[in-house]
Design a protein around this motif. Structure first.
Motif, PDB file in Angstrom:
ATOM      1  N   HIS A 130       0.836  -1.201   0.000  1.00 43.37           N
ATOM      2  CA  HIS A 130       0.000   0.000   0.000  1.00 43.37           C
ATOM      3  C   HIS A 130       0.874   1.256   0.000  1.00 43.37           C
ATOM      4  N   LEU A 131       0.517   2.187  -0.857  1.00 39.40           N
ATOM      5  CA  LEU A 131       1.269   3.432  -0.976  1.00 39.40           C
ATOM      6  C   LEU A 131       0.698   4.488  -0.038  1.00 39.40           C
ATOM      7  N   ARG A 144      -6.743  11.597  -4.433  1.00 38.79           N
ATOM      8  CA  ARG A 144      -8.034  10.991  -4.809  1.00 38.79           C
ATOM      9  C   ARG A 144      -8.852  11.960  -5.664  1.00 38.79           C
ATOM     10  N   ASN A 145      -8.503  13.264  -5.604  1.00 36.29           N
ATOM     11  CA  ASN A 145      -9.229  14.275  -6.380  1.00 36.29           C
ATOM     12  C   ASN A 145      -8.439  14.777  -7.581  1.00 36.29           C
ATOM     13  N   HIS A 146      -7.378  14.063  -7.953  1.00 39.71           N
ATOM     14  CA  HIS A 146      -6.587  14.523  -9.091  1.00 39.71           C
ATOM     15  C   HIS A 146      -7.486  14.639 -10.323  1.00 39.71           C
ATOM     16  N   PRO A 147      -7.397  15.770 -11.054  1.00 36.63           N
ATOM     17  CA  PRO A 147      -8.332  15.983 -12.166  1.00 36.63           C
ATOM     18  C   PRO A 147      -8.175  15.009 -13.328  1.00 36.63           C
ATOM     19  N   ASP A 153      -7.368   3.893  -5.046  1.00 34.88           N
ATOM     20  CA  ASP A 153      -6.939   2.586  -4.536  1.00 34.88           C
ATOM     21  C   ASP A 153      -5.470   2.700  -4.167  1.00 34.88           C
ATOM     22  N   SER A 154      -5.124   2.427  -2.916  1.00 31.53           N
ATOM     23  CA  SER A 154      -3.739   2.551  -2.464  1.00 31.53           C
ATOM     24  C   SER A 154      -2.958   1.250  -2.597  1.00 31.53           C
ATOM     25  N   ASN A 155      -3.621   0.147  -2.949  1.00 30.03           N
ATOM     26  CA  ASN A 155      -2.960  -1.144  -3.084  1.00 30.03           C
ATOM     27  C   ASN A 155      -2.317  -1.234  -4.467  1.00 30.03           C
ATOM     28  N   LEU A 156      -1.002  -1.043  -4.536  1.00 31.53           N
ATOM     29  CA  LEU A 156      -0.334  -0.968  -5.831  1.00 31.53           C
ATOM     30  C   LEU A 156      -0.360  -2.289  -6.583  1.00 31.53           C
TER      31      LEU A 156
END
Length: 422
Positions: A130-131, A144-147, A153-156
């Motif tokens: 997880h990152l 999470r709000n990147h345009p 999801d943090s599980n790479l």
């Protein structure tokens, strides 16, 4: 002597981020903008970083550009290769990290590589696959709000497995803690079991050094710039690289100074507010751009009357809620393109008016500006903040540039960057 390491970066600030890490290790590094012409001379450098603007391109386009860059680097004589992407693993379920990695592996004839975006200096760590961004899971962070590439999801392992048909495994923290021999043994076991891509846990810089020691025989490495922290020492142990000293030497540049910001990250928004308190600033309204108003001309007229007195700031950055409203009206891609084109045109106008020192905030913005200015390459200087070096363009009329990923730097980054530029 041929370069040792050939790197492909999926955006411009990511490229300078990686180049900065290599210079810190004592590798003379040159960043080239876009895939060089097949007859372009090979720079006298230990490492070459080819900067693409492919992070959010259609998958097929990103793969084609990356393969072309790889072929040029192979022809240049590089011994090892590095695919660099963002330390927050910016991507969608379609790519582009997985498809590009698959293509590079196929072209290099390798069935195994690693994926490690960890960069502890900037708060990016990986535990149990997880990152984390600081103390938050990636999925709970502002990313999470990147345009363009919202990371929910943090599980790479899961994220990357949705992008590739290769098996994605995890080399866990306990193995990393046991050191290079344990990591090497795990890599050999994964190769023997069919290969694929291994996400690697890393929480501290010492973990990255241990990982790098175990990667000396890999043809391809993928990750953020942090995983490059120990590569120079690998090459020294192999007798390929001399001792450290002078790798960050670049010429001094004088001229007007300006900051251009297109990133909407929380970090950049804070940096804008800090800089605005002490310097002239002007914002760009994308809705006016969409209506065909001459916003670029207005900004340049405003800048020409102020820039001789000191640095100025031009920004299009907005909080996440405002960005969503604009995207709803204009479309996500259309809004981004309007802003990038405007800031690139403003940069050209500022340079024509005598500006020779520019700080650019945002990967997409940096790519647009560098392309508009016709920059073919950069010499990499000393670090300003983790992940961001001072650079000088290669050519007859050099310009000092600081290309900053949106999330990087402290609140005082803009002033610090201008003070650090040669």
């Amino acid at each position: 002597m041929a370069p040792i390491l050939g790197c492909i970066a999926d955006d411009f600030t990511g490229a300078t981020d990686l180049a900065n890490m290599l210079v810190r290790g004592g590798m003379r590094t040159v960043q080239l903008i876009g895939v060089p012409d097949e007859n372009a001379p090979v720079p006298d450098a230990d490492a070459i970083v080819v900067a693409l603007k492919s992070r959010t391109n259609p998958v097929a386009e990103a793969v084609t550009q990356s393969r072309a860059a790889l072929q040029w680097l192979r022809d240049a004589g590089c011994r090892q290769f590095f695919f660099k992407y963002c330390s927050t693993f910016d991507s969608t379920d379609e790519g582009n990290i997985g498809p590009v990695t698959d293509a590079l592996m196929a072209d290099l004839g390798t069935d195994f590589t690693v994926a490690c975006p960890a960069f502890p200096e900037t708060g990016r760590t990986i535990f149990k696959g997880h990152l984390f961004v600081g103390d938050q899971l990636l999925s709970d962070s502002p990313m999470r709000n990147h345009p363009l590439t919202p990371m929910t999801d943090s599980n790479l392992v899961s994220v990357l497995q949705r992008q590739t048909k290769k098996p994605v495994k995890l080399i866990q923290f306990a193995t990393i803690e046991d050191g290079p021999e344990a990591i090497s043994a795990e890599i050999q076991a994964l190769k023997a079991s069919g290969g694929g891509i291994a996400v690697i846990d890393a929480v501290l810089n010492k973990h990255l050094f241990s990982i790098d020691y175990a990667l000396s025989d890999l043809t391809l490495i993928t990750g953020g710039s942090g995983i490059a922290i120990g590569l120079a020492e690998n090459y020294r142990r192999q007798g390929l690289l001399g001792e450290m000293g002078g790798a960050d030497a670049i010429p001094a540049i004088s001229g007007h100074a300006a900051v251009l910001a297109g990133s909407c990250s929380v970090a950049t928004l804070g940096q804008i507010e800090r800089f605005k308190a002490e310097h002239p600033s002007i914002g760009i309204d994308p809705l006016r751009l969409a209506d065909g108003e001459d916003v670029v001309g207005e900004v340049l007229d405003w800048a020409r009357s102020r820039i001789a007195a000191g640095p100025i700031l031009v920004y299009a950055s907005q909080p996440a809620d405002t960005v969503r409203e604009i995207q709803d009206r204009l479309g996500r891609a259309e809004a981004g393109a309007l802003i990038e084109e405007a800031l690139a045109a403003i940069a050209k106008g500022l340079v024509a008016a005598g500006t020779r020192r520019l700080v650019i905030a945002g990967g997409e913005t940096s790519g647009a500006v560098v392309s508009a200015l016709g920059v073919s390459g950069l010499r990499i200087g000393a670090q300003i903040d983790p992940g961001v070096p001072a650079t000088v363009t290669i050519g007859n009329e050099p310009i000092a540039l600081a290309l900053k990923s949106g999330n990087f730097g402290g609140l005082d980054f803009f002033a610090k960057a201008l003070a650090a530029m040669p």
